[in-house]
Design an enzyme around this catalytic site. Sequence first.
Site, PDB file in Angstrom:
ATOM      1  N   LYS A  20      37.536  32.484  56.436  1.00 41.25           N
ATOM      2  CA  LYS A  20      36.633  32.752  57.561  1.00 41.25           C
ATOM      3  C   LYS A  20      35.219  32.435  57.081  1.00 41.25           C
ATOM      4  CE  LYS A  20      37.195  34.929  60.992  1.00 41.25           C
ATOM      5  NZ  LYS A  20      37.157  34.403  62.391  1.00 41.25           N
TER       6      LYS A  20
ATOM      7  N   ASP B  31      48.666  37.679  53.738  1.00 40.05           N
ATOM      8  CA  ASP B  31      49.590  38.759  54.073  1.00 40.05           C
ATOM      9  C   ASP B  31      50.046  38.590  55.527  1.00 40.05           C
ATOM     10  OD1 ASP B  31      50.980  41.090  53.940  1.00 40.05           O
ATOM     11  OD2 ASP B  31      49.271  42.393  53.528  1.00 40.05           O
TER      12      ASP B  31
ATOM     13  N   ASP C 166      41.936  32.760  61.703  1.00 47.44           N
ATOM     14  CA  ASP C 166      42.394  33.199  63.031  1.00 47.44           C
ATOM     15  C   ASP C 166      42.941  32.016  63.823  1.00 47.44           C
ATOM     16  OD1 ASP C 166      39.786  32.246  62.984  1.00 47.44           O
ATOM     17  OD2 ASP C 166      39.094  33.505  64.631  1.00 47.44           O
TER      18      ASP C 166
ATOM     19  N   ASP D 106      53.698  36.534  57.167  1.00 44.29           N
ATOM     20  CA  ASP D 106      54.621  37.265  58.048  1.00 44.29           C
ATOM     21  C   ASP D 106      54.778  36.532  59.377  1.00 44.29           C
ATOM     22  OD1 ASP D 106      55.052  39.207  56.205  1.00 44.29           O
ATOM     23  OD2 ASP D 106      54.639  40.884  57.559  1.00 44.29           O
TER      24      ASP D 106
ATOM     25  N   TYR E 102      42.189  43.559  48.621  1.00 38.99           N
ATOM     26  CA  TYR E 102      43.108  44.619  48.202  1.00 38.99           C
ATOM     27  C   TYR E 102      42.766  45.169  46.824  1.00 38.99           C
ATOM     28  CZ  TYR E 102      46.075  43.206  52.121  1.00 38.99           C
ATOM     29  OH  TYR E 102      46.548  42.911  53.367  1.00 38.99           O
TER      30      TYR E 102
END
Length: 368
Positions: free
Chosen positions: A194, A251, A227, A255, A143
């Site tokens: 990852k 992020d 993942d 959630d 970001y």
Amino acid sequence: MSTDKKILILPGDGIGPEVMTQVRRVMDWFEKKHSLGFKVTEGLVGGASYDVHGVPLTDSTLAQALDADAVLFGAVGGPQYDDLPFDKKPERGLLALRKEMQLYANLRPAIVFEAMTDASALKPDVVSGLDILILRELTGGVYFGEPRGISDLPDGQRKGVNTQVYTTNEILRIAKVAFELARKRGSKVCSTEKSNVMESGLLWREEVQKLRDADYTDIDLSHMYADNCAMQLVREPKQFDVILTDNLFGDMLSDLAAACTGSLGMLPSASLGDPDAQGRRRGLYEPVHGSAPDITGQNKANPIAMILSYAMMLRYSFDLGEQADMVENAVKNVLNSGVRTPDIMGPGTAKVSTSTMGDALLRELDKS
Ligand code: NAD
């Protein structure tokens, strides 16, 4: 136990002021019954600040935030501000606070209160008793990485670029927070990235492991691809204690973990910076939800996320774990008694307003 600690309260927009009013009542209760007083000032942020000052965060409010021992933040935003330029939008006020206060560690607990087990989209036995903490790096990664932007290519196409970048120090400081937090919980950290496809992920994994081996051998550290972590959160969330994650994956994972608990109106968060020379760590505490324009001004908002954010402030900024426990137990008991705001109604429960929920919490605190 009156203290000279300074708290800046920024209620913001929409339901922010409504839920903050209930926190003020809890703070008053602690001051009256336990002589726990703070130096409290209140300011404007977001749309409320724009309406008066033409900007979502004034220099003077920012200075107050930097000077405070902790900031309690409600929520910002609303449809009336949708057409403002980006630098004037209410959300800019929050982003500027996070940046200037250098809040790089975002803590989001995902806790399922026993009485709320049915509110989750997952099966009750999967979430019953869930108590995990997602720790997200908040100021680095894709970001903020450079180069970034959209450019025109010679063949007429356009190209969008963002850069995932982490330095050793950025990784180590967030990993340290994860290990320290885990020591106060179940002593388990699962670090996610990852590393199978990203060099920044491989560096993350190596540095986290090195820090654990050097200074935190009491912590049970595991690594998981982000993942897979998303899948495991839905399949068997109780396997986790603290999940350590970067900005981008955090992020999403935070959630997802929030969804395991069932309701936005119940989720608190804390964002912390580095301790200064006096050991004072900057902290901003806010509910995960936004300003909820659809229910603003109707006395319907659930104040629990805001009140649990206040409990996190007591615990993490002021080391007042006993008082934080009192607030969290009051919430648990109110939920057990079947008192519910409309967003968390279930069969056999009683619907109450924001202020009546506040009354019920104070009654429970009186019993403690
Ligand atoms: P939202 O979180 O405000 O609302 C989503 C839904 O959840 C709405 O139906 C709302 O009524 C409900 N809800 C949220 N909090 C609740 C509570 N405490 N009690 C009962 N119901 C609750 O998200 P949104 O609708 O996407 O965004 C509304 C505005 O808030 C936008 O301007 C957005 O930019 C802003 N926002 C701000 C923050 C923040 O201040 N940190 C976070 C998210 C969104």
